[in-house]
Design a protein around this motif. Structure first.
Motif, short mmCIF file in Angstrom:
data_model
loop_
_atom_site.label_atom_id
_atom_site.label_comp_id
_atom_site.label_asym_id
_atom_site.label_seq_id
_atom_site.Cartn_x
_atom_site.Cartn_y
_atom_site.Cartn_z
N ALA A 66 0.82 -1.21 0.00
CA ALA A 66 0.00 0.00 0.00
C ALA A 66 0.86 1.26 0.00
CB ALA A 66 -0.93 -0.01 1.22
N GLY A 298 -8.96 -6.58 2.58
CA GLY A 298 -8.50 -5.38 1.89
C GLY A 298 -8.27 -4.20 2.80
N ASP A 299 -9.18 -4.00 3.78
CA ASP A 299 -9.00 -2.88 4.71
C ASP A 299 -7.74 -3.05 5.54
OD1 ASP A 299 -11.29 -1.70 3.79
OD2 ASP A 299 -12.57 -2.50 5.38
N LYS A 302 -4.95 -2.32 3.27
CA LYS A 302 -5.10 -0.99 2.66
C LYS A 302 -4.99 -1.08 1.13
CE LYS A 302 -3.28 1.36 6.75
NZ LYS A 302 -2.26 2.29 7.29
N LYS A 304 -7.40 -1.28 -2.17
CA LYS A 304 -8.78 -0.91 -2.46
C LYS A 304 -9.46 -1.88 -3.42
CE LYS A 304 -7.44 3.94 -1.96
NZ LYS A 304 -7.29 5.25 -2.67
N SER A 305 -8.81 -2.19 -4.54
CA SER A 305 -9.46 -3.00 -5.57
C SER A 305 -8.40 -3.63 -6.46
CB SER A 305 -10.38 -2.13 -6.43
OG SER A 305 -9.62 -1.22 -7.21
N ASP A 308 -5.95 -1.32 -8.26
CA ASP A 308 -4.87 -0.68 -7.50
C ASP A 308 -3.62 -1.55 -7.63
OD1 ASP A 308 -3.16 0.43 -5.67
OD2 ASP A 308 -4.57 0.39 -3.99
#
Length: 419
Positions: A66, A298-299, A302, A304-305, A308
């Motif tokens: 991330a 995902g959280d 970090k 997102k999709s 990314d």
């Protein structure tokens, strides 16, 4: 050194007895070392995937991925360049994480089994060159693939497969000109009987070449080898200097006939086709496997999709695990091609004893007599026993067509360079 155990030519040539005589030349400590080296490779293939998966998991779990994506976004607003820039820390850190395992498998273990001629600095230097080539490739790959994901969110996995295959074809075509010379020197073989015989066979098989190349592989390894590299105008047939220095003319002719078989049987293009299928299945796995994992973790990561670039380690982890069984399946495809090339080489070179001798030399680091399923699962080439048997069966079928000096029941010539 020529060993002639059954000296008289005979009309009752027994290919099974001749095969056993060849296999008997690898005994004791040498055979035990060969078996141990090759069997250890079974576990290495598994650990390669697991170690890579662990490295990718660390990139996600520790938040590195991330951070790299955020850094790339700060540097440029162009999404394609962001993905390319992300590939730089992703590739560099990935190489560093895999370095200890790579050093063991690629350097220390090779020296443990007396297979390498390299010093550690030389090995490390070549690793750095390879990492540099990979970095350029990954920059381009990430820029294109993540652009595809953004433009086609539903069908990106199909377009990504096409992109990867196209890049692979491009790399295979350019590799003989720009990549392989970074690691070894390729020089045209000097005129003489060896080159003349190789070109004679090539022209008989309507292969449009007037050059044979020798690669200085003895700088790195003690293995004998030859290869067909490139596509179209960049195709090059080469043999390494270990083969030239250790084999006689019959052995060299048999190996080069085998390599010409790969060219004539269009194996490069067929392998690209098989690779395309493997890539398609991998892309499908990412399409349907990554989103549920992102929804759950995902959280925490970090990320997102799938658009990314930070998702790359998740892609890498899934592919690393997928390739463990996929490589086993691909082994059978390659082994089938190698067997086809063996049969072609026997017909082209007509040197069954040279072929058997080379199979025994290769068996110095390949387990010579595996079990049936062992060979099916783990061998990407036919075993030494399989190859010697094929050569002796061919010899029995064509015995009366061979020169008298080739009609003996068992002849092995080794470590006699063909000058």
């Amino acid at each position: 050194m020529t060993i002639d155990l059954l000296a008289a030519a005979t009309a009752t040539f027994d290919p099974d007895a001749a095969t056993r005589a060849y296999l008997a030349t690898l005994q004791g400590a040498a055979r035990a070392r060969s078996d141990a080296y090759f069997e250890g490779g079974y576990w290495i293939a598994l650990w390669d995937g697991l170690v890579a998966a662990l490295a990718y998991w660390l990139m996600l779990h520790l938040g590195w991925s991330a951070k790299w994506s955020a850094w790339a976004s700060r540097v440029t607003r162009r999404p394609a360049l962001q993905a390319g820039l992300y590939a730089i820390p992703f590739s560099v850190v990935g190489a560093l994480l895999l370095l200890p395992w790579g050093a063991y498998t690629g350097y220390f273990r090779e020296h443990q089994y007396s297979m390498s001629n390299q010093t550690f600095p030389a090995w490390l230097g070549e690793l750095a060159i390879g990492a540099g080539v990979n970095l350029v490739f990954m920059f381009v790959l990430f820029a294109i693939v993540f652009a595809v994901i953004r433009k086609a969110p539903r069908t990106w996995w199909l377009w990504a497969t096409g992109t990867i295959v196209a890049l692979m074809v491009f790399l295979v075509m350019l590799s003989p000109l720009f990549v392989e010379p970074l690691f070894n020197k390729y020089t045209p073989m000097k005129d003489g009987p060896v080159k003349a015989e190789i070109l004679r066979i090539a022209h008989e098989q309507e292969i449009p070449t007037n050059d044979v190349y020798v690669v200085d592989a003895s700088r790195q390894t003690k293995r004998i080898s030859a290869n067909v590299a490139g596509l179209g105008p960049t195709i090059r047939i080469a043999l390494n200097d270990n083969l030239l220095n250790r084999s006689n003319l019959a052995g060299i002719k048999s190996v080069m006939g085998h390599e010409m078989g790969h060219y004539k049987l269009h194996h490069v293009w067929k392998l690209i086709g098989y690779f395309s299928l493997i890539a398609l299945l991998a892309a499908a796995l990412l399409k349907w496997g990554a989103p549920p994992l992102l929804a759950r973790y995902g959280d925490r990561w970090k990320v997102k999709s799938v658009s990314d670039p930070a998702v790359a380690p998740l892609f890498g982890l899934l592919i690393a695990l997928y390739l463990i069984p996929a490589d086993i399946a691909f082994n059978s495809v390659i082994r089938h091609h190698e067997s086809e090339a063996d049969a072609f080489g026997l017909e082209a070179a007509r040197e069954p004893d040279g072929f058997a001798m080379t199979a025994m030399q290769l068996s110095e680091y390949r387990k010579i007599e595996p079990g049936k399923w062992e060979e099916i699962l783990f061998y990407d080439h036919p075993s030494g026993r399989t190859r010697v048997q094929m050569a002796m069966d061919w010899k029995a079928k064509h015995l009366k067509e061979l020169p008298v000096d080739q009609q003996r029941a068992f002849v092995m010539t080794a470590d006699q360079p063909a000058k």
